[in-house]
Design a protein around this motif. Structure first.
Motif, mmCIF file in Angstrom:
data_model
loop_
_atom_site.group_PDB
_atom_site.id
_atom_site.type_symbol
_atom_site.label_atom_id
_atom_site.label_comp_id
_atom_site.label_asym_id
_atom_site.label_seq_id
_atom_site.Cartn_x
_atom_site.Cartn_y
_atom_site.Cartn_z
ATOM 1 N N GLU A 84 43.030 44.412 29.016
ATOM 2 C CA GLU A 84 41.705 43.860 30.385
ATOM 3 C C GLU A 84 41.711 44.689 31.474
ATOM 4 O O GLU A 84 41.185 45.019 32.422
ATOM 5 N N LYS A 88 41.144 47.062 34.988
ATOM 6 C CA LYS A 88 40.322 46.477 35.828
ATOM 7 C C LYS A 88 41.179 47.193 37.165
ATOM 8 O O LYS A 88 40.936 47.215 38.063
ATOM 9 N N ASP A 89 42.417 46.759 37.217
ATOM 10 C CA ASP A 89 43.808 47.165 38.024
ATOM 11 C C ASP A 89 42.815 49.102 38.409
ATOM 12 O O ASP A 89 43.750 49.255 39.430
ATOM 13 N N GLU A 91 40.769 51.021 37.637
ATOM 14 C CA GLU A 91 39.390 51.546 38.069
ATOM 15 C C GLU A 91 39.799 50.934 39.640
ATOM 16 O O GLU A 91 38.904 51.402 40.887
#
Length: 220
Positions: A84, A88-89, A91
């Protein structure tokens, strides 16, 4: 009755038309003030925008290493939330890359960094890096089939990708310095223009207007 000379008609003129001279003078002053105001706004905003861009480009280097670490950590341990965090990184990494790319490709130097040749541009390296990371994250830890992808991630992240990201930071720093110099020149030209306009107004408007008033007073 003496005939008016060219000097009388065009430089001194009719006192009843003095309003036109002052209107021109006021218009020139307002134009100068507007130009100076815009120059000051640019001088205040450009350094802030450049600093933000440099910070984002520097963060890209950190994100690339963090993503590489998280992919390897996931592959070795399968720890909770690692995938997860990595996604996020990714994106943020891609969004920042798109933003920087849009700024960079406006110049030849930026195009060489981001577009490059077929296989060495930052666009291609980022795409390959992210695709390999996503393959690793989409599979189970210790999956032997993803080992080649982990190898590619390390090879890309340690050398060619990081080198290009460093070049991107250097490019945006150099661009910021160049813009700062341009703003300095713009401010200097604004000062010279102000002095020139005031000198022209004094010579062609206010002095001649005073001569026109004096001439009219002598007549009456």
């Amino acid at each position: 009755m003496t005939q008016d000379t060219f000097f009388d008609r065009w430089l001194i003129g009719d006192p009843r038309r003095l309003w036109l001279r002052y209107a021109i003078a006021i218009g020139l002053v307002l134009g100068l003030l507007s130009f100076s105001h815009m120059a000051q706004i640019s001088a205040a905003q450009e350094p802030q925008a450049d600093a933000e861009t440099i910070n984002i480009s520097g963060r890209q280097r950190m994100l690339s290493q963090r993503i590489m670490f998280l992919a390897g950590y996931w592959w070795r341990t399968g720890a909770d939330r690692v995938a997860e965090l990595a996604n996020k990184d990714i994106e943020l990494f891609l969004d920042s890359h798109a933003r920087l790319r849009e700024l960079a490709i406006e110049t030849r130097e930026g195009q060489l960094i981001y577009l490059g040749n077929r296989n060495d541009g930052l666009d291609v390296l980022v795409e390959r890096f992210v695709d390999d990371v996503r393959v690793v994250l989409a599979n189970d830890p210790w999956d032997i089939n993803t080992l080649p992808f982990m190898t590619n991630i390390k090879e890309l992240g340690i050398s060619p990708l990081l080198t290009k990201l460093d070049a991107s930071v250097d490019y945006f720093k150099a661009a910021a310095v160049a813009r700062a110099r341009q703003l300095t020149v713009l401010s200097e030209w604004a000062l010279f223009l102000a002095i020139g306009i005031l000198a022209l107004e004094a010579a062609l408007i206010f002095v001649t207007a005073q001569l026109s008033v004096n001439r009219a007073m002598q007549r009456y």
